[in-house]
Design a protein around this motif. Structure first.
Motif, PDB file in Angstrom:
ATOM      1  N   ARG A 180       0.813  -1.216   0.000  1.00  0.00           N
ATOM      2  CA  ARG A 180       0.000   0.000   0.000  1.00  0.00           C
ATOM      3  C   ARG A 180       0.848   1.267   0.000  1.00  0.00           C
ATOM      4  NH1 ARG A 180      -2.545  -1.398   4.048  1.00  0.00           N
ATOM      5  NH2 ARG A 180      -1.353  -0.251   5.602  1.00  0.00           N
ATOM      6  N   GLU A 181       1.916   1.264   0.821  1.00  0.00           N
ATOM      7  CA  GLU A 181       2.709   2.472   1.016  1.00  0.00           C
ATOM      8  C   GLU A 181       4.010   2.479   0.228  1.00  0.00           C
ATOM      9  OE1 GLU A 181       1.250   4.693   2.585  1.00  0.00           O
ATOM     10  OE2 GLU A 181      -0.238   3.634   3.807  1.00  0.00           O
ATOM     11  N   GLY A 182       4.388   1.308  -0.304  1.00  0.00           N
ATOM     12  CA  GLY A 182       5.650   1.221  -1.031  1.00  0.00           C
ATOM     13  C   GLY A 182       6.829   0.908  -0.139  1.00  0.00           C
ATOM     14  N   ALA A 183       6.626   0.880   1.166  1.00  0.00           N
ATOM     15  CA  ALA A 183       7.708   0.596   2.112  1.00  0.00           C
ATOM     16  C   ALA A 183       7.095   0.246   3.460  1.00  0.00           C
ATOM     17  CB  ALA A 183       8.648   1.795   2.254  1.00  0.00           C
ATOM     18  N   ILE A 184       7.915  -0.336   4.322  1.00  0.00           N
ATOM     19  CA  ILE A 184       7.505  -0.652   5.690  1.00  0.00           C
ATOM     20  C   ILE A 184       8.076   0.405   6.625  1.00  0.00           C
ATOM     21  CG2 ILE A 184       7.767  -2.290   7.600  1.00  0.00           C
ATOM     22  CD1 ILE A 184       7.877  -4.518   5.482  1.00  0.00           C
ATOM     23  N   ALA A 185       7.206   1.062   7.373  1.00  0.00           N
ATOM     24  CA  ALA A 185       7.646   2.090   8.320  1.00  0.00           C
ATOM     25  C   ALA A 185       8.083   1.394   9.605  1.00  0.00           C
ATOM     26  CB  ALA A 185       6.524   3.088   8.584  1.00  0.00           C
ATOM     27  N   LEU A 186       9.387   1.180   9.734  1.00  0.00           N
ATOM     28  CA  LEU A 186       9.907   0.389  10.842  1.00  0.00           C
ATOM     29  C   LEU A 186       9.617   1.042  12.195  1.00  0.00           C
ATOM     30  CD1 LEU A 186      11.437  -2.251  11.252  1.00  0.00           C
ATOM     31  CD2 LEU A 186      13.568  -0.936  11.257  1.00  0.00           C
ATOM     32  N   PHE A 202      -3.311   2.978  26.131  1.00  0.00           N
ATOM     33  CA  PHE A 202      -2.089   2.972  25.320  1.00  0.00           C
ATOM     34  C   PHE A 202      -2.391   2.582  23.876  1.00  0.00           C
ATOM     35  CE2 PHE A 202      -0.736   2.314  29.694  1.00  0.00           C
ATOM     36  CZ  PHE A 202       0.285   3.247  29.813  1.00  0.00           C
ATOM     37  N   LEU A 203      -3.335   1.665  23.680  1.00  0.00           N
ATOM     38  CA  LEU A 203      -3.678   1.253  22.322  1.00  0.00           C
ATOM     39  C   LEU A 203      -4.223   2.417  21.499  1.00  0.00           C
ATOM     40  CD1 LEU A 203      -5.324  -2.227  23.003  1.00  0.00           C
ATOM     41  CD2 LEU A 203      -3.035  -1.753  22.122  1.00  0.00           C
ATOM     42  N   ARG A 204      -4.887   3.356  22.159  1.00  0.00           N
ATOM     43  CA  ARG A 204      -5.394   4.525  21.425  1.00  0.00           C
ATOM     44  C   ARG A 204      -4.277   5.404  20.896  1.00  0.00           C
ATOM     45  NH1 ARG A 204      -9.995   4.618  25.266  1.00  0.00           N
ATOM     46  NH2 ARG A 204      -8.766   5.859  26.722  1.00  0.00           N
ATOM     47  N   LEU A 205      -3.084   5.269  21.438  1.00  0.00           N
ATOM     48  CA  LEU A 205      -1.956   6.066  20.981  1.00  0.00           C
ATOM     49  C   LEU A 205      -1.313   5.512  19.716  1.00  0.00           C
ATOM     50  CD1 LEU A 205      -0.180   6.714  24.412  1.00  0.00           C
ATOM     51  CD2 LEU A 205      -1.798   8.193  23.211  1.00  0.00           C
ATOM     52  N   ARG A 206      -1.755   4.328  19.267  1.00  0.00           N
ATOM     53  CA  ARG A 206      -1.138   3.722  18.082  1.00  0.00           C
ATOM     54  C   ARG A 206      -1.289   4.594  16.850  1.00  0.00           C
ATOM     55  NH1 ARG A 206      -3.656  -2.165  17.776  1.00  0.00           N
ATOM     56  NH2 ARG A 206      -5.515  -0.902  18.136  1.00  0.00           N
ATOM     57  N   HIS A 207      -2.335   5.397  16.809  1.00  0.00           N
ATOM     58  CA  HIS A 207      -2.597   6.197  15.617  1.00  0.00           C
ATOM     59  C   HIS A 207      -2.125   7.642  15.771  1.00  0.00           C
ATOM     60  CE1 HIS A 207      -4.779   2.762  14.202  1.00  0.00           C
ATOM     61  NE2 HIS A 207      -5.575   2.802  15.258  1.00  0.00           N
ATOM     62  N   LYS A 208      -1.380   7.902  16.811  1.00  0.00           N
ATOM     63  CA  LYS A 208      -0.703   9.188  16.927  1.00  0.00           C
ATOM     64  C   LYS A 208       0.457   9.217  15.934  1.00  0.00           C
ATOM     65  CE  LYS A 208      -3.472  10.649  20.107  1.00  0.00           C
ATOM     66  NZ  LYS A 208      -4.432  11.729  19.790  1.00  0.00           N
ATOM     67  N   PRO A 209       1.102  10.375  15.757  1.00  0.00           N
ATOM     68  CA  PRO A 209       2.038  10.548  14.635  1.00  0.00           C
ATOM     69  C   PRO A 209       3.004   9.398  14.381  1.00  0.00           C
ATOM     70  CG  PRO A 209       1.771  12.614  15.768  1.00  0.00           C
ATOM     71  CD  PRO A 209       0.961  11.607  16.533  1.00  0.00           C
ATOM     72  N   LEU A 210       3.655   8.856  15.412  1.00  0.00           N
ATOM     73  CA  LEU A 210       4.665   7.840  15.149  1.00  0.00           C
ATOM     74  C   LEU A 210       4.063   6.556  14.626  1.00  0.00           C
ATOM     75  CD1 LEU A 210       7.638   7.189  15.241  1.00  0.00           C
ATOM     76  CD2 LEU A 210       7.356   6.445  17.616  1.00  0.00           C
ATOM     77  N   GLY A 211       2.838   6.236  15.027  1.00  0.00           N
ATOM     78  CA  GLY A 211       2.242   4.982  14.607  1.00  0.00           C
ATOM     79  C   GLY A 211       1.191   5.119  13.530  1.00  0.00           C
ATOM     80  N   ARG A 212       0.952   6.337  13.053  1.00  0.00           N
ATOM     81  CA  ARG A 212      -0.144   6.563  12.111  1.00  0.00           C
ATOM     82  C   ARG A 212       0.177   5.975  10.736  1.00  0.00           C
ATOM     83  NH1 ARG A 212      -1.007  12.302  12.143  1.00  0.00           N
ATOM     84  NH2 ARG A 212      -2.181  11.917  14.050  1.00  0.00           N
ATOM     85  N   MET A 213      -0.776   5.337  10.147  1.00  0.00           N
ATOM     86  CA  MET A 213      -0.643   4.845   8.782  1.00  0.00           C
ATOM     87  C   MET A 213      -1.371   5.830   7.861  1.00  0.00           C
ATOM     88  SD  MET A 213       0.942   2.047   9.400  1.00  0.00           S
ATOM     89  CE  MET A 213       0.726   1.076   7.909  1.00  0.00           C
ATOM     90  N   ARG A 214      -0.875   5.940   6.635  1.00  0.00           N
ATOM     91  CA  ARG A 214      -1.479   6.915   5.723  1.00  0.00           C
ATOM     92  C   ARG A 214      -2.783   6.413   5.123  1.00  0.00           C
ATOM     93  NH1 ARG A 214       3.999   7.491   4.626  1.00  0.00           N
ATOM     94  NH2 ARG A 214       3.920   6.079   2.854  1.00  0.00           N
ATOM     95  N   ALA A 215      -3.065   5.135   5.344  1.00  0.00           N
ATOM     96  CA  ALA A 215      -4.338   4.587   4.879  1.00  0.00           C
ATOM     97  C   ALA A 215      -4.819   3.598   5.926  1.00  0.00           C
ATOM     98  CB  ALA A 215      -4.161   3.906   3.523  1.00  0.00           C
ATOM     99  N   ALA A 216      -6.051   3.165   5.789  1.00  0.00           N
ATOM    100  CA  ALA A 216      -6.591   2.228   6.778  1.00  0.00           C
ATOM    101  C   ALA A 216      -5.728   0.971   6.820  1.00  0.00           C
ATOM    102  CB  ALA A 216      -8.028   1.874   6.420  1.00  0.00           C
ATOM    103  N   ARG A 217      -5.474   0.489   8.045  1.00  0.00           N
ATOM    104  CA  ARG A 217      -4.652  -0.707   8.190  1.00  0.00           C
ATOM    105  C   ARG A 217      -5.430  -1.925   7.703  1.00  0.00           C
ATOM    106  NH1 ARG A 217      -3.668  -2.528  12.957  1.00  0.00           N
ATOM    107  NH2 ARG A 217      -5.463  -1.501  13.865  1.00  0.00           N
ATOM    108  N   ALA A 218      -4.666  -2.890   7.168  1.00  0.00           N
ATOM    109  CA  ALA A 218      -5.277  -4.152   6.782  1.00  0.00           C
ATOM    110  C   ALA A 218      -5.089  -5.150   7.895  1.00  0.00           C
ATOM    111  CB  ALA A 218      -4.643  -4.668   5.486  1.00  0.00           C
ATOM    112  N   GLY A 219      -5.847  -6.258   7.822  1.00  0.00           N
ATOM    113  CA  GLY A 219      -5.707  -7.285   8.832  1.00  0.00           C
ATOM    114  C   GLY A 219      -6.329  -6.868  10.139  1.00  0.00           C
ATOM    115  N   GLN A 220      -5.775  -7.405  11.242  1.00  0.00           N
ATOM    116  CA  GLN A 220      -6.287  -7.055  12.557  1.00  0.00           C
ATOM    117  C   GLN A 220      -5.095  -7.013  13.501  1.00  0.00           C
ATOM    118  OE1 GLN A 220      -8.238 -11.113  12.391  1.00  0.00           O
ATOM    119  NE2 GLN A 220      -8.540 -10.556  14.503  1.00  0.00           N
ATOM    120  N   SER A 221      -5.232  -6.240  14.541  1.00  0.00           N
ATOM    121  CA  SER A 221      -4.103  -6.080  15.458  1.00  0.00           C
ATOM    122  C   SER A 221      -3.795  -7.371  16.143  1.00  0.00           C
ATOM    123  CB  SER A 221      -4.441  -5.000  16.492  1.00  0.00           C
ATOM    124  OG  SER A 221      -5.550  -5.395  17.265  1.00  0.00           O
ATOM    125  N   ASP A 222      -2.537  -7.518  16.503  1.00  0.00           N
ATOM    126  CA  ASP A 222      -2.095  -8.713  17.208  1.00  0.00           C
ATOM    127  C   ASP A 222      -1.471  -8.300  18.533  1.00  0.00           C
ATOM    128  OD1 ASP A 222      -1.296 -11.472  17.562  1.00  0.00           O
ATOM    129  OD2 ASP A 222       0.730 -10.710  17.285  1.00  0.00           O
TER     130      ASP A 222
END
Length: 374
Positions: A75-81, A354-374
């Motif tokens: 989706r993004e062309g790269a993995i945001a490590l 803490f899980l709500r912080l996943r979508h703050k700047p460092l963890g934000r994805m530019r599009a909806a995530r696929a799959g489901q959280s683990d």
């Protein structure tokens, strides 16, 4: 209704944002662990292998993490490590460090077991799988150490190596695990060694299920790999067949001591069963695994896993003066029910913050995530 072709099924698989059976699988896995750490566990027979619930967790985790990374790469062309590590840290660390700290304060400081002080830091550094002795109630953290080591290295493989080598890395890693368990690495001068309180070695083939889950994700993401798996496992009845094969191996066909190849066969059966459940979602078994109680237990299974020995310790302290047998219904209800309630409270009022912080700047994805959280 016409049968799905492999290409149609693959498109549906790639568009699926949540695999509906996996929380139910987690519930079964944690149930096995709870039995293993109870008076119901036996030395032989069907009630002796509850530890395999951890291995099932590993297969699921390897599959989901790899699927998320592959879909992000497409989706993004790269993995945001950095974003990946941020999300993993928010999911794993808050409750983990709280449990390690509370258990250490109670068993080392308050109880005066100062000899355990030398091993306490190993838990914070995720080296628990290399410890030969444990602080009580922290023994299960060995598996979280292995997962964190996997999470640290596997994304680097997907980033630094070309895709044509990914499968080879999985096969090499699984083979190395099996060889290490057999002791053959000593032939090449590779032997376990002590490092302070740690015994550094490749433990029983427990990295293998993480790698096999990752390998399944690689196969199913690729159209040719998906078509091959679909050909053999794509029938709607295969989830029942896969579960039957797994249960037959675990409870009947393999020797009591699972080591080396027998252990690998169990992991392969787990991986095959997982494949049948994610290829399509229209079997009766899916309906069972999507039952709300199972889904909820699977959702909070991380907390159950980390907290269950603490609850067991408390129930034992309360139950012993009362003469409460550990295999009694009252004891097991207090142990298992108390564990679920504590995990539910932890998830709602602590972990979820803490899980709500996943979508703050460092963890934000530019599009909806696929799959489901683990």
């Amino acid at each position: 209704m016409p049968a799905l072709t492999a290409s149609q099924a693959h498109r549906t698989y790639l568009e699926r944002t949540r695999f509906g059976a996996l929380d139910g699988m987690r519930a079964l896995a944690i149930w096995a662990v709870l039995i293993h750490h109870s008076a119901l566990a036996q030395e032989t027979g069907a009630w002796s292998r509850g530890f395999l619930g951890v291995d099932l967790f590993f297969v699921i985790s390897g599959f989901l993490i790899t699927t998320l990374l592959l879909r992000e790469r497409d989706r993004e062309g790269a993995i945001a490590l950095g974003a990946f590590y941020w999300r993993r840290a928010l999911r794993i660390l808050p409750l983990y460090y709280l449990v390690v700290t509370v258990a250490g304060i109670y068993f080392v400081i308050a109880s005066g077991h100062w000899e355990a002080l030398k091993i306490w830091p190993a838990y914070y550094l995720f080296f628990a799988n290399f410890l030969t002795e444990h602080i009580p109630t922290l023994y299960p953290t060995w598996s979280l150490s292995m997962e964190e080591q996997f999470y640290l290295l596997w994304p680097l493989v997907l980033i630094w190596l070309p895709p044509r080598l990914w499968g080879a890395v999985v096969l090499l890693g699984v083979a190395l695990n099996v060889v290490a368990v057999s002791g053959m690495l000593r032939t090449f001068g590779v032997a376990p060694f002590e490092l302070g309180p740690l015994w550094v070695h490749l433990p029983d083939a427990t990295y293998a299920p993480l790698l096999l889950g990752a390998g399944l994700a690689l196969m199913l993401h690729d159209p040719r790999g998906f078509a091959l798996v679909w050909r053999f496992l794509g029938h709607a009845g295969m989830p029942f067949v896969g579960l039957g094969v797994l249960l037959a191996l675990v409870f009947g066909l393999l020797p009591q001591v699972l080591a080396g190849w027998p252990y690998l066969l169990v992991h392969l059966a787990m991986t095959g069963w997982l494949a049948t459940l994610v290829l399509r979602e229209d079997s009766w078994l899916h309906e069972v695994l999507r039952l709300r109680p199972l889904v909820r237990i699977g959702t909070v299974s991380y907390g159950i896993y980390l907290l269950h020995l603490m609850v067991l310790h408390v129930v034992r302290l309360v139950g012993e003066p009362l003469g409460l047998a550990q295999d009694s219904a009252v004891f097991l209800l207090a142990y298992w029910g108390g564990t679920f309630l504590l995990a539910e409270v932890s998830f709602r009022h602590y972990e979820r913050y803490f899980l709500r912080l996943r979508h703050k700047p460092l963890g934000r994805m530019r599009a909806a995530r696929a799959g489901q959280s683990d």
